[in-house]
Design a protein around this motif. Structure first.
Motif, mmCIF file in Angstrom:
data_model
loop_
_atom_site.group_PDB
_atom_site.id
_atom_site.type_symbol
_atom_site.label_atom_id
_atom_site.label_comp_id
_atom_site.label_asym_id
_atom_site.label_seq_id
_atom_site.Cartn_x
_atom_site.Cartn_y
_atom_site.Cartn_z
ATOM 1 N N ASN A 161 0.834 -1.202 0.000
ATOM 2 C CA ASN A 161 0.000 0.000 0.000
ATOM 3 C C ASN A 161 0.874 1.258 0.000
ATOM 4 O OD1 ASN A 161 -2.766 1.295 0.462
ATOM 5 N ND2 ASN A 161 -1.603 2.098 2.208
ATOM 6 N N GLY A 162 1.976 1.213 0.769
ATOM 7 C CA GLY A 162 2.909 2.338 0.768
ATOM 8 C C GLY A 162 3.541 2.551 -0.590
ATOM 9 N N LEU A 163 3.881 1.446 -1.263
ATOM 10 C CA LEU A 163 4.459 1.559 -2.605
ATOM 11 C C LEU A 163 3.431 2.083 -3.603
ATOM 12 C CD1 LEU A 163 6.540 -1.754 -2.776
ATOM 13 C CD2 LEU A 163 7.391 0.571 -2.443
ATOM 14 N N LEU A 164 2.163 1.723 -3.406
ATOM 15 C CA LEU A 164 1.113 2.227 -4.289
ATOM 16 C C LEU A 164 0.936 3.735 -4.122
ATOM 17 C CD1 LEU A 164 -1.568 -0.611 -4.060
ATOM 18 C CD2 LEU A 164 -0.370 0.141 -6.123
ATOM 19 N N ILE A 165 1.193 4.259 -2.917
ATOM 20 C CA ILE A 165 1.109 5.709 -2.708
ATOM 21 C C ILE A 165 2.165 6.417 -3.550
ATOM 22 C CG2 ILE A 165 1.404 7.568 -1.025
ATOM 23 C CD1 ILE A 165 0.226 5.690 1.084
ATOM 24 N N THR A 166 3.426 5.966 -3.438
ATOM 25 C CA THR A 166 4.477 6.589 -4.245
ATOM 26 C C THR A 166 4.262 6.301 -5.731
ATOM 27 O OG1 THR A 166 5.893 4.654 -3.868
ATOM 28 C CG2 THR A 166 6.195 6.526 -2.403
ATOM 29 N N GLY A 167 3.716 5.104 -6.037
ATOM 30 C CA GLY A 167 3.391 4.793 -7.428
ATOM 31 C C GLY A 167 2.303 5.705 -7.963
ATOM 32 N N GLY A 168 1.325 6.046 -7.113
ATOM 33 C CA GLY A 168 0.273 6.970 -7.514
ATOM 34 C C GLY A 168 0.811 8.354 -7.802
ATOM 35 N N GLN A 169 1.792 8.792 -7.012
ATOM 36 C CA GLN A 169 2.426 10.083 -7.263
ATOM 37 C C GLN A 169 3.150 10.073 -8.609
ATOM 38 O OE1 GLN A 169 4.784 10.387 -3.672
ATOM 39 N NE2 GLN A 169 3.298 11.749 -2.702
ATOM 40 N N PHE A 170 3.874 8.984 -8.884
ATOM 41 C CA PHE A 170 4.586 8.872 -10.162
ATOM 42 C C PHE A 170 3.594 8.837 -11.324
ATOM 43 C CE2 PHE A 170 6.798 6.358 -13.470
ATOM 44 C CZ PHE A 170 7.878 7.202 -13.674
ATOM 45 N N LEU A 171 2.491 8.085 -11.135
ATOM 46 C CA LEU A 171 1.464 7.999 -12.178
ATOM 47 C C LEU A 171 0.866 9.370 -12.454
ATOM 48 C CD1 LEU A 171 -0.368 6.233 -14.000
ATOM 49 C CD2 LEU A 171 -1.915 6.011 -12.035
ATOM 50 N N SER A 172 0.683 10.183 -11.411
ATOM 51 C CA SER A 172 0.104 11.520 -11.607
ATOM 52 C C SER A 172 0.995 12.377 -12.498
ATOM 53 C CB SER A 172 -0.117 12.202 -10.252
ATOM 54 O OG SER A 172 1.106 12.611 -9.653
ATOM 55 N N TYR A 173 2.312 12.246 -12.368
ATOM 56 C CA TYR A 173 3.228 13.016 -13.209
ATOM 57 C C TYR A 173 3.169 12.524 -14.655
ATOM 58 C CZ TYR A 173 5.405 15.350 -9.222
ATOM 59 O OH TYR A 173 5.628 16.133 -8.126
ATOM 60 N N LEU A 174 3.040 11.208 -14.838
ATOM 61 C CA LEU A 174 2.913 10.665 -16.192
ATOM 62 C C LEU A 174 1.632 11.159 -16.857
ATOM 63 C CD1 LEU A 174 4.029 6.926 -15.807
ATOM 64 C CD2 LEU A 174 5.165 8.689 -17.163
ATOM 65 N N ILE A 175 0.534 11.115 -16.118
ATOM 66 C CA ILE A 175 -0.748 11.550 -16.675
ATOM 67 C C ILE A 175 -0.736 13.055 -16.934
ATOM 68 C CG2 ILE A 175 -3.208 11.843 -16.102
ATOM 69 C CD1 ILE A 175 -3.142 9.043 -14.924
ATOM 70 N N ASN A 176 -0.128 13.811 -16.038
ATOM 71 C CA ASN A 176 0.023 15.252 -16.277
ATOM 72 C C ASN A 176 0.709 15.509 -17.612
ATOM 73 O OD1 ASN A 176 -1.199 16.071 -13.928
ATOM 74 N ND2 ASN A 176 0.693 16.465 -12.822
#
Length: 587
Positions: A161-176
């Motif tokens: 779950n912690g890795l998914l949080i940082t993964g979500g942050q990385f995904l947000s930059y990709l989608i941006n």
């Protein structure tokens, strides 16, 4: 990652996790479905960094007012503070599953409100909704996963779950980055978060409630039926007995704190020397985690890249991917070193690195400001037509000494048009409006700067920023949460952990709502120097107040706090010394 708890797990536990979930895919389905909450948590805290660039372009009122930008960013954090409190009550009253469904509704409503917002005020309302969801998800998702997972792989699944949080942050930059060429850029960036919320809502409808919560509600048969899906048949009876004993012990520990309001409970906790020392260490670490400046980097990363001299929104977003990716890498690194190096040593090493690279960033940004391109008087006053010159430049008595940085600091209404052939050559100090911006970029082939100036030191700033994050993530990024899970006596663990989490969110809010104002008042260089000063105070604090908890049982940690510890040598007790400790509970 500054705002989510990372449960420690050793590498062998991940191997066991893969083996178990391969044999029992239901467990992975359950953990991944709940873990979407962590993904949303990371996405919604990271996406605003890129969306803010385009919100500024669409709304001049936001572009002209630094505080407006800070409010848009930080209202999600403010909402998260209240969301965490509401989530704690909902978890106990309605269960973990209903809390996750409630968070999904808030995520979805917030995403839709922001996507169709007619103005910045409505964006702020949407950010508050999303923040409430973030606060609820930050508490509920790891709790649900931990209570509905087999004990032998619990740490690995919660760490996921912690890795998914940082993964979500990385995904947000990709989608941006992906939406930079689409009309309504920021609306898509913010609105797309509604999709995973909807997916999680549908998936959670088919998943069970936490067996632990059901058992505490005297729905024992339902709890046992769920345990049969999680454990082999020959282990179920033992797990039921362990669950019964654990809940009875939990209820006894809760009653030992006593009744009364929040302040009376805090008073009783503070009066206990062990709890007081634990709170000082735990809360101090959470505050230090935020005040070394990490979330100013995560929330404003593209803006910082522009301050380093990269004017293009697309370039700023692309380069910001590096910071988010390094944060995820650092989180993974911590998994392999936290139980080898120890918490205290890794915290101190992390802070030494943070201090060094913040000093480097101070020097680099200071050099960039000092060596900014000069202002060409002729270009500024005649080349772009009447009323195109920055008003402050026209009235300045020392205009001949102005450079790009002087121009931008002169007024929020001023911008710098860099020479098209070479951005480091003298450029024009102009009034910041759509007409002069179009003339600069179109007719004269220049580059438009409103946040930072062209600089030959931009690459060094990016390197320093990346290495700062690499030093932060494995230590100060994850270990404050680990230490907080270990340092309190059992009967106070939930209560004190809640206080520490609130301290983290409030500190996060203070940093996020003040960063742009600080860069405007002090300049980028001295803002990083301020964070460096806080990091040094954090280093001193950790050295004198945070004991080593690696390899110690909870009773040993209590005894260590009761008798105090010497900062040097590191207080790693030998086996003989530990065996000699009296293992009686602290009163």
């Amino acid at each position: 990652m500054g705002e989510g708890a990372v449960h420690k797990a050793e590498a062998p536990e991940y191997i066991e996790c893969l083996t178990t979930t391969w044999k029992q895919p239901y467990i992975m389905r359950l953990a991944l479905s709940a873990g979407i909450g962590g993904l949303l948590f990371g996405y919604d805290t990271g996406v605003i960094s890129g969306a803010l660039l385009y919100i500024r372009d669409d709304f001049p009122s936001v572009d002209k007012k630094t505080f407006f930008q800070e409010v848009i960013v930080s209202m999600a954090v403010a909402g998260a503070i209240f969301g965490a409190g509401i989530g704690g009550w909902m978890n106990d009253r309605f269960g973990r599953k209903m809390s996750i469904l409630g968070a999904d509704i808030l995520f979805f409503v917030g995403a839709i409100v922001m996507a169709f917002a007619p103005g910045p005020g409505v964006i702020i309302v949407g950010r508050i909704f999303v923040g409430l969801g973030v606060g609820m998800a930050s508490m509920t998702a790891p709790l649900y996963i931990s209570e509905a997972s087999p004990a032998r792989i619990r740490g690995a699944l919660v760490s996921m779950n912690g890795l998914l949080i940082t993964g979500g942050q990385f995904l947000s930059y990709l989608i941006n980055l992906a939406f930079t060429r689409v009309d309504g850029t920021w609306r898509w960036m913010l609105g797309v978060a509604g999709l995973p919320a909807l997916v999680q809502f549908v998936l959670m409808l088919s998943l069970p409630e936490s067996p632990r919560w059901l058992y505490r509600q005297n729905k024992k048969e339902e709890a046992i039926d769920i345990l049969r899906k999680l454990y082999p048949e020959d282990e179920v009876d033992n797990e039921v007995e362990a669950l019964r004993a654990s809940i009875e012990n939990e209820i006894a520990q809760e009653s030992s704190i006593g009744d009364g309001n929040l302040f009376s409970k805090i008073g009783r906790a503070w009066g206990n020397v062990v709890v007081r020392r634990g709170l000082i260490a735990g809360v101090g670490l959470q505050v230090a985690q935020q005040f070394v400046g990490i979330n100013s980097v995560m929330y404003y990363s593209p803006t910082i890249v522009q301050l380093a001299g990269y004017a293009s929104n697309k370039t700023a977003l692309a380069l910001s991917l590096i910071t988010s990716g390094l944060n995820a890498v650092g989180t993974i690194i911590s998994i392999f070193f936290v139980d080898r190096t120890g918490r205290r040593k890794l915290l101190l090493l992390s802070l030494f690195g943070i201090i060094f690279w913040l000093l480097v960033l101070f020097v680099v940004f200071n050099l960039a400001a000092t060596h900014a391109p000069a202002v060409n008087k002729l270009d500024s006053t005649t080349k772009f037509g009447a009323n195109s010159t920055c008003p402050n430049y026209l009235t300045a008595s020392d205009a001949s000494t102005w450079n790009c940085m002087t121009c931008l600091k002169g007024s929020i209404d001023c911008a710098f048009c860099a020479s098209g052939g070479n951005h480091l050559q003298p450029g024009a100090c102009l009034a910041s409006n759509g007409g002069t911006k179009s003339s600069c970029k179109g007719k004269y082939g220049g580059e438009w700067f409103t946040r930072g100036c062209p600089s030959r030191f931009g690459f060094l700033a990016l390197v320093g920023l990346g290495l700062y994050i690499i030093c932060y993530a494995p230590g100060m990024g994850t270990l404050p949460w680990v230490v907080n899970s270990e340092i309190y006596p059992l009967r106070y663990r939930g209560f004190c952990g809640g206080i520490a989490a609130v301290a983290n969110w409030v500190s996060n809010l203070i940093v996020s709502i003040s960063f742009l104002s600080l860069t405007q008042a002090l300049g980028s260089a001295y803002t990083f120097l301020l964070f460096c000063g806080f990091a040094f105070l954090g280093l001193v604090f950790v050295y004198f107040n945070v004991p080593e908890t690696k390899g110690l049982q909870f009773e040993e940690v209590e005894k260590l706090l009761e008798r105090g510890f010497k900062p040097w040598p590191f207080n790693k007790a030998s086996d003989g010394e530990r065996n000699s400790l009296e293992m009686k509970p602290v009163k």
